[in-house]
Write an enzyme that holds these catalytic residues in place. Structure first.
Site, PDB file in Angstrom:
ATOM      1  CB  SER A  81      82.309  71.164  -2.581  1.00  0.00           C
ATOM      2  OG  SER A  81      82.449  69.729  -2.436  1.00  0.00           O
ATOM      3  CB  VAL A 118      79.179  70.399  -9.182  1.00  0.00           C
ATOM      4  CG1 VAL A 118      78.838  69.868 -10.668  1.00  0.00           C
ATOM      5  CG2 VAL A 118      78.593  71.685  -8.693  1.00  0.00           C
ATOM      6  CG  ASP A 122      82.655  84.559  -7.329  1.00  0.00           C
ATOM      7  OD1 ASP A 122      83.707  84.955  -6.803  1.00  0.00           O
ATOM      8  OD2 ASP A 122      82.537  83.481  -6.957  1.00  0.00           O
TER       9      ASP A 122
HETATM   10  P1  AMP Z   1      80.175  76.089  -8.452  1.00  0.00           P
HETATM   11  O1  AMP Z   1      79.192  76.128  -7.007  1.00  0.00           O
HETATM   12  O2  AMP Z   1      79.180  76.342  -9.554  1.00  0.00           O
HETATM   13  O3  AMP Z   1      81.402  77.097  -8.046  1.00  0.00           O
HETATM   14  O4  AMP Z   1      80.808  74.490  -8.390  1.00  0.00           O
HETATM   15  C1  AMP Z   1      81.621  73.960  -7.673  1.00  0.00           C
HETATM   16  C2  AMP Z   1      82.650  73.235  -8.362  1.00  0.00           C
HETATM   17  O5  AMP Z   1      81.986  72.075  -9.186  1.00  0.00           O
HETATM   18  C3  AMP Z   1      83.667  73.946  -9.328  1.00  0.00           C
HETATM   19  O6  AMP Z   1      84.640  74.479  -8.895  1.00  0.00           O
HETATM   20  C4  AMP Z   1      83.839  72.834 -10.285  1.00  0.00           C
HETATM   21  O7  AMP Z   1      84.965  71.910  -9.958  1.00  0.00           O
HETATM   22  C5  AMP Z   1      82.757  71.897 -10.375  1.00  0.00           C
HETATM   23  N1  AMP Z   1      81.679  72.359 -11.463  1.00  0.00           N
HETATM   24  C6  AMP Z   1      80.831  73.176 -11.377  1.00  0.00           C
HETATM   25  N2  AMP Z   1      80.055  73.331 -12.465  1.00  0.00           N
HETATM   26  C7  AMP Z   1      80.524  72.367 -13.155  1.00  0.00           C
HETATM   27  C8  AMP Z   1      80.210  71.878 -14.657  1.00  0.00           C
HETATM   28  N3  AMP Z   1      79.284  72.141 -15.249  1.00  0.00           N
HETATM   29  N4  AMP Z   1      80.930  70.636 -15.007  1.00  0.00           N
HETATM   30  C9  AMP Z   1      81.800  70.043 -14.238  1.00  0.00           C
HETATM   31  N5  AMP Z   1      82.447  70.564 -13.044  1.00  0.00           N
HETATM   32  C10 AMP Z   1      81.597  71.589 -12.403  1.00  0.00           C
END
Ligand code: AMP
Length: 361
Positions: free
Chosen positions: A21, A27, A139
């Site tokens: 999340s 995601v 970040d």
């Molecule tokens: P973000 O909002 O981009 O920080 O994504 C939230 C969380 O989703 C991250 O901390 C990961 O655990 C997971 N996540 C994000 N991008 C990916 C990806 N390309 N593949 C797998 N998990 C992802």
């Protein structure tokens, strides 16, 4: 200008489980119907004019998309497609299945500095590429450093979450107070013009933690943490750095430098003897040194606990605030609260700082 498809994402992709999340959405694992390939779909709620208070500005998502489109590198998550509807945007990203690098390391019984360096090198390669394209991540933290797979001949690091990233244009000044207190550079806190050097500070913090399991500037409150950062108040306590090489400490010292112009760049880091030893003695020093695994495991467990605690605490706070929000000024407050969270305490000196809430499922 980024091109957003107006197709219905569900027509082209089968939507699967939640992977994590973020701030304004989730995601999820998605499967491309035409090919059967799995991807990660980042579903972002878009704020509608005069409508819902929650959600992101369309322009912020466009910025993230444009930056991801410019960054094609093995150590940076790849963007495949973008879809847009009235209330949501979906970024179809390369699926990263290996989880967070820190979680992977925490499962080990021991790790030599030489092994840790292989990961650092990949992070730096990704950053060098990003910075050479005048893009800063802004970040960098353990939650945003993942592994493409857990088992493979060569473990591949991937940098994710470009939600706060920024592309610099010549002669332009950019200021921002976004970030996470533990990892943020002093110039962010003092609202000075930023550069890609802010990322290098975060690399210094991440390396310090990786080697010792201690966070260099962590105070009892966010306020104290921020004060420690501005004062560059940190030390290498013998107790935690018993097994650390002097080259590793030198590497960190050249990153945790207040004057951003004096900090090592990603390019310079890759040439530092800790990363690229020249003499036999330097090679031997690295091979003899190891990371403080016991303390690192403790740090990581605490970090994971805080992440899930934060999720629950922010949700509760939002629910409570919804109940009391009647006026416009209240709703502004709700919006601000939604864009930050409390990491270690209930004090909120850093309400200016937009903290990214991420959790892996
Ligand atoms: P973000 O909002 O981009 O920080 O994504 C939230 C969380 O989703 C991250 O901390 C990961 O655990 C997971 N996540 C994000 N991008 C990916 C990806 N390309 N593949 C797998 N998990 C992802």
């Amino acid at each position: 200008m980024a091109v957003f498809k107006s197709d219905i994402v569900e027509d082209l992709y089968e939507i699967g489980e939640v992977l994590g999340s973020g701030h304004f959405g989730q995601v999820k694992k998605v499967r491309e119907r035409a090919t059967g390939t799995s991807w990660a779909g980042k579903f972002l709620k878009i704020r509608r004019k005069g409508g819902s208070l929650l959600g992101m500005d369309r322009t912020s998502v466009e910025r993230e998309v444009e930056i991801l489109q410019a960054l094609k590198h093995p150590n940076i998550v790849m963007l495949k497609d973008v879809f847009e509807s009235r209330s949501e945007m979906v970024l179809v990203l390369e699926l990263i299945s290996g989880g967070e690098l820190f979680d992977f390391i925490a499962e080990k019984d021991n790790l030599l500095e030489t092994e840790a360096i292989q990961f650092m090198k990949q992070i730096l390669e990704g950053l060098r590429f990003m910075h050479s394209n005048s893009i800063a991540h802004f970040d960098l933290k353990p939650e945003n450093i993942m592994l493409s797979e857990k088992v493979s001949p060569q473990l591949n690091v991937k940098l994710i979450d470009f939600g706060l990233a920024y592309r610099f244009h010549q002669g332009e000044e950019y200021k921002s107070t976004s970030g996470t207190p533990q990892y943020v550079a002093p110039e962010v806190i003092s609202f000075e013009p930023l550069s890609t050097a802010a990322d290098m500070w975060s690399i210094g913090v991440i390396t310090y933690i990786l080697l010792s399991g201690m966070s260099p500037f962590q105070g009892d409150t966010d306020e104290e943490t921020l004060r420690n950062v501005v004062a560059v108040h940190y030390e290498f306590e013998d107790h935690y750095f018993k097994t650390t090489s002097s080259m590793a400490k030198d590497f960190i010292q050249k990153l945790l430098v207040k004057d951003s112009r004096e900090r090592m760049t990603a390019e310079e880091c890759l040439l530092h003897p800790w990363i690229k030893p020249i003499t036999r003695k330097q090679v031997a020093n690295r091979n003899r040194s190891s990371i403080n695994m016991r303390n690192f495991k403790r740090f990581n467990a605490k970090r994971k606990w805080k992440m899930s605690y934060n999720m629950v605490s922010v949700c509760n706070r939002l629910v409570n605030m919804r109940l009391v929000c009647k006026h416009r000024s209240d709703t502004d407050l709700l919006q601000r609260q939604c864009e930050s969270d409390v990491e270690d305490s209930e004090s909120n000196p850093s309400s200016l700082l937009r903290r990214r809430l991420s959790s892996s499922s």
